[in-house]
Design an enzyme around this catalytic site. Structure first.
Site, PDB file in Angstrom:
ATOM      1  N   LYS A  90       0.788  -1.234   0.113  1.00 34.44           N
ATOM      2  CA  LYS A  90       0.073   0.163   0.104  1.00 34.44           C
ATOM      3  C   LYS A  90       1.008   1.253  -0.107  1.00 34.44           C
ATOM      4  CE  LYS A  90      -3.882  -2.266   2.118  1.00 34.44           C
ATOM      5  NZ  LYS A  90      -4.452  -2.551   3.538  1.00 34.44           N
ATOM      6  N   GLN A 148      -4.339  -1.539   9.587  1.00 36.29           N
ATOM      7  CA  GLN A 148      -4.538  -3.065   8.969  1.00 36.29           C
ATOM      8  C   GLN A 148      -5.040  -3.967   9.758  1.00 36.29           C
ATOM      9  OE1 GLN A 148      -3.335  -3.539   5.762  1.00 36.29           O
ATOM     10  NE2 GLN A 148      -4.164  -5.441   5.797  1.00 36.29           N
ATOM     11  N   ASP A 185     -10.486   3.356   4.280  1.00 36.05           N
ATOM     12  CA  ASP A 185     -10.848   1.976   4.016  1.00 36.05           C
ATOM     13  C   ASP A 185     -12.456   2.109   4.033  1.00 36.05           C
ATOM     14  OD1 ASP A 185      -8.987  -0.090   4.253  1.00 36.05           O
ATOM     15  OD2 ASP A 185      -8.810  -0.212   6.325  1.00 36.05           O
TER      16      ASP A 185
END
Ligand code: GUN
Length: 289
Positions: free
Chosen positions: A54, A98, A121
């Site tokens: 990422k 994460q 997200d």
């Protein structure tokens, strides 16, 4: 006849190329690059790989990326303090933690703590609420990527029977909402669904996100259906999806491979969410394709 293979790698590369162009435009107009922070707790090797990918992708498209790795044993209060600091940091447009996080950390508390405008997200209650209401906001990256694959491949959704197998917050639930917004008739199936094979066989569009290697067999698929395989299962035979690919290839109309299907789309749409968050915060637009 063999299915059309949907090339997620190439489609994601095109999305990232467009985002690189728009990021340069944003940077020129806003006087700063979009900023993304990836937070990781502990040293789980898979999380480490995802976080590195990422960060590299964000930098590759011209964003400023920072990784924060907190030790296993970090308390919720310590993580909350970091999230609060990043919420207040003007150079940060997007952040993500994460998942999964080690205990005793709680995903719901994390999702609720991240400012909705920085929740790239799209897992927080604010953004999931916007999604359900059909309002602008950050949409979870993997389902966004699946929608882009379907539209790029030209799969008709209006009035189609769409079956999503899996009801996770990350994929299944938001996926159902996005398909519904395109006027598909949506069924969300899961581990307790009766006669799952028959439910799948009724699908014109079948999205599978269960994390069980090759669970969906060729004879579960309606001839000509679009089959989107979100699974990435590490097995002794390498990375395999949730769909028995070779069997499905003979029956489906479209299919995504694993790897090289849905996987590359997730990061591309994380970058899209980050740029769009930056645009909203800075009051700058760069247009989208
Ligand atoms: N773990 C698995 N998928 C994801 C994702 O899309 N975002 C985050 N933060 N963690 C994940």
């Amino acid at each position: 006849m063999s299915a059309t293979i949907i090339d997620g790698k190439a489609i994601a590369a095109a999305v990232r190329e467009d985002l690189t162009r728009r990021t340069a435009l944003f940077t020129e107009r806003a006087g700063r690059a979009p900023g993304l922070v990836g937070i990781q707790v502990g040293d789980d090797p898979a999380s480490d790989v995802y976080q590195r990918m990422k960060a590299e992708a964000a930098e590759g498209c011209g964003m400023v990326s920072r990784r924060v790795i907190l030790p296993e044993g970090t308390t919720q209060a310590e993580l909350d303090a970091l999230i609060d600091e990043l919420n207040a940091d003007d150079a940060v447009d997007g952040m993500l933690v994460q998942l999964p996080v080690p205990e005793p950390l709680a995903e719901p508390a994390i999702a609720a703590r991240i400012a909705p405008e920085k929740d790239v997200d799209g897992f927080g209650p604010g953004n999931l609420g916007h999604l359900m209401r059909g309002e602008p906001g950050s949409v979870p990256c993997t389902p966004s990527g699946v929608m882009h694959l379907l539209s790029t491949a030209g799969v008709p959704l209006e009035g189609a029977n769409a079956v999503v197998v899996g009801r996770s917050l990350i994929v299944g639930k938001p996926m159902g909402q996005l398909l519904l917004a395109e006027n598909a008739t949506v069924t969300i199936a899961h581990s307790r669904t009766r006669d799952l094979d028959a439910v799948c066989r009724a699908a014109d569009v079948l999205v599978v996100a269960v994390g069980r290697p090759e669970m969906v067999r060729g004879d579960w698929i309606k001839p000509g259906a679009a089959v989107i395989d979100v699974g990435t299962n590490r097995t002794d035979d390498g990375l395999v999806g949730d769909v028995a690919y070779e069997e499905a290839l003979e029956i489906a109309g479209w299919i995504t491979p694993v790897p090289g299907g849905v996987g590359p789309m997730t990061i591309a749409f994380l970058l899209a969410n980050t740029l769009e968050a930056a645009e909203r915060r800075a009051g700058v637009t760069t247009g989208s394709d």
